[in-house]
Scaffold this motif. Structure first.
Motif, PDB file in Angstrom:
ATOM      1  N   ASP A  78       0.834  -1.195   0.000  1.00 56.69           N
ATOM      2  CA  ASP A  78       0.000   0.000   0.000  1.00 56.69           C
ATOM      3  C   ASP A  78       0.873   1.252   0.000  1.00 56.69           C
ATOM      4  O   ASP A  78       2.103   1.169  -0.137  1.00 56.69           O
ATOM      5  N   ILE A  93       0.366  -5.939   1.350  1.00 62.95           N
ATOM      6  CA  ILE A  93      -1.064  -6.224   1.315  1.00 62.95           C
ATOM      7  C   ILE A  93      -1.301  -7.719   1.145  1.00 62.95           C
ATOM      8  O   ILE A  93      -2.040  -8.349   1.895  1.00 62.95           O
ATOM      9  N   GLY A 142      -1.312   1.838  -4.468  1.00 60.14           N
ATOM     10  CA  GLY A 142      -0.360   0.800  -4.093  1.00 60.14           C
ATOM     11  C   GLY A 142       0.505   0.404  -5.271  1.00 60.14           C
ATOM     12  O   GLY A 142       0.452   1.015  -6.346  1.00 60.14           O
TER      13      GLY A 142
END
Length: 303
Positions: free
Chosen positions: A133, A139, A217
Motif C-alpha cells: 500500500d 497487502i 499501491g
C-alpha cells in the motif's frame, strides 16, 4: 395487514403449531414457485418434502419449541433459492420472514471462485508476486513470496513488518515503491551473489489504481533470470569469438592468399617446366580466395 404484507418485496409466511401454512404473501409465492391457494392449510414439510433437508426443520423447530427468534441462511435445493431466514415465535406458531439472496450468493460464489483461480495462478510459479500500500506495507503475496520472507526474516505472514526489511540489499525495493507511487511502471535487473554464484533477477513494479485512477499501491514481481542471462552471456562470448575469426579471415588469412596469387601471375607459364602445377596452384588459390571472401561477407555484420 394482508395488503401491507403483499406489498413488501420480501417473502413472508406463517405456520401454526401443526406446521400448517396459515398465510403467505406474494413475494413468498414467487420465490417458492407456488400459490397461496395451493399451500394454505397444508403441512409445510409435506408440501415441500425436501425442506427438511439443510437447516430449515432444525431451526424452525427450535423457534417453535423454545420460543426464540432465529436467523440463518440456507438454500432450498429443489428451486436453487437461497434465503436469509428470520423466524419468530407467535401465539399460534411461528412466522417466517425471508429475503431472497440467491443473486448475492451467486456473486459471492463468483468472487470466491475468481479468488481461488487467481490464487492458483499466482501460486503456480516460482516468481515472487506481492503488493504494497501507500505506506509500503505488504497487502498480499503468493506462496513463493512468503517462503522467501520466511527465509529472510524467520517470520510468518501475520508477523512480519517493514522493520524486518532493513538490510542494505533490500533498499532497492523501497526506492522502487516510491518511484512507482509517482505512477511509473518499470522494470530493472539486479545482480547479486548467493553462495558464491551469480544470480540475476528481473524486478517489475506496476502502480495499482483505484476507481478514480489514483495510485493506491504497487504490484511487484521478482523473476529469476539467471539461466537466460547466462545464455545471453554465452551468446555474447560466441559473437566476440566470431568477430575475432572474421577479422582473422579478412586480414590475416587473405593476405598470404593474395600474395600467392600475385606470385603466380609473375610466373611465365610457357617457359616453366612446372607450368601445369603452377596453373593448378593458381586455380586453387583463386578458389580459396573466393571462399575467404564468402566467409568475410557472412561475418561483416559481426565486425
Amino acid at each position: 395487514m394482508e395488503n401491507m404484507l403483499d406489498s413488501i418485496t420480501d417473502g413472508f409466511y406463517a405456520l401454526n403449531k401443526n406446521w400448517e401454512v396459515t398465510f403467505m404473501n406474494r413475494a413468498a409465492e414467487q420465490a417458492l414457485c407456488c400459490t397461496r391457494e395451493e399451500v394454505m392449510g397444508k403441512n409445510l414439510w409435506d408440501f415441500f418434502p425436501r425442506s427438511r433437508e439443510g437447516r430449515f426443520y432444525q431451526e424452525y423447530e427450535r423457534a417453535m419449541n423454545e420460543r426464540v427468534s432465529v436467523h440463518f441462511e440456507e438454500c432450498y435445493a429443489p428451486l436453487g433459492v437461497w434465503g436469509s431466514m428470520n423466524v419468530y415465535p407467535t401465539k399460534d406458531g411461528i412466522v417466517v420472514y425471508f429475503v431472497d439472496i440467491t443473486e448475492q450468493k451467486k456473486i459471492q460464489e463468483k468472487i470466491y471462485n475468481d479468488g481461488q483461480n487467481l490464487r492458483a495462478i499466482i501460486n503456480n510459479t516460482r516468481d515472487l508476486i506481492w503488493s504494497v500500500d501507500r505506506q509500503s506495507q505488504i497487502i498480499t503475496g503468493n506462496q513463493a513470496f512468503w517462503d522467501r520472507v520466511k527465509k529472510l526474516t524467520d517470520k510468518n505472514e501475520d508477523e512480519v513488518t517493514n522493520a524486518d526489511f532493513v538490510e542494505e540489499r533490500l533498499k532497492v525495493f523501497f526506492e522502487s515503491y516510491e518511484r512507482a507511487f509517482t505512477d511509473e511502471a518499470f522494470s530493472l535487473v539486479r545482480e547479486r551473489e548467493i553462495e558464491g554464484k551469480k544470480v540475476y533477477e528481473e524486478l517489475n513494479f506496476n502502480p495499482i489504481r483505484d476507481l478514480h485512477d489514483v495510485v493506491i499501491g504497487v504490484n511487484c514481481l521478482v523473476r529469476d533470470i539467471t539461466e537466460s542471462q547466462e545464455h545471453l552471456h554465452k551468446i555474447e562470448d560466441q559473437n566476440k569469438r566470431l568477430r575475432e575469426i572474421a577479422w582473422i579471415q579478412s586480414h590475416r588469412v587473405r593476405v598470404p592468399v593474395a600474395s600467392i596469387l600475385g606470385l603466380v601471375q609473375l610466373c611465365d607459364l610457357n617457359d616453366s617446366p612446372n607450368a601445369e602445377i603452377i596453373s593448378k596452384l593458381k586455380i586453387s588459390a583463386e578458389q580459396l580466395d573466393k571462399v575467404i571472401m564468402e566467409i568475410t561477407g557472412l561475418t561483416d555484420d559481426l565486425i
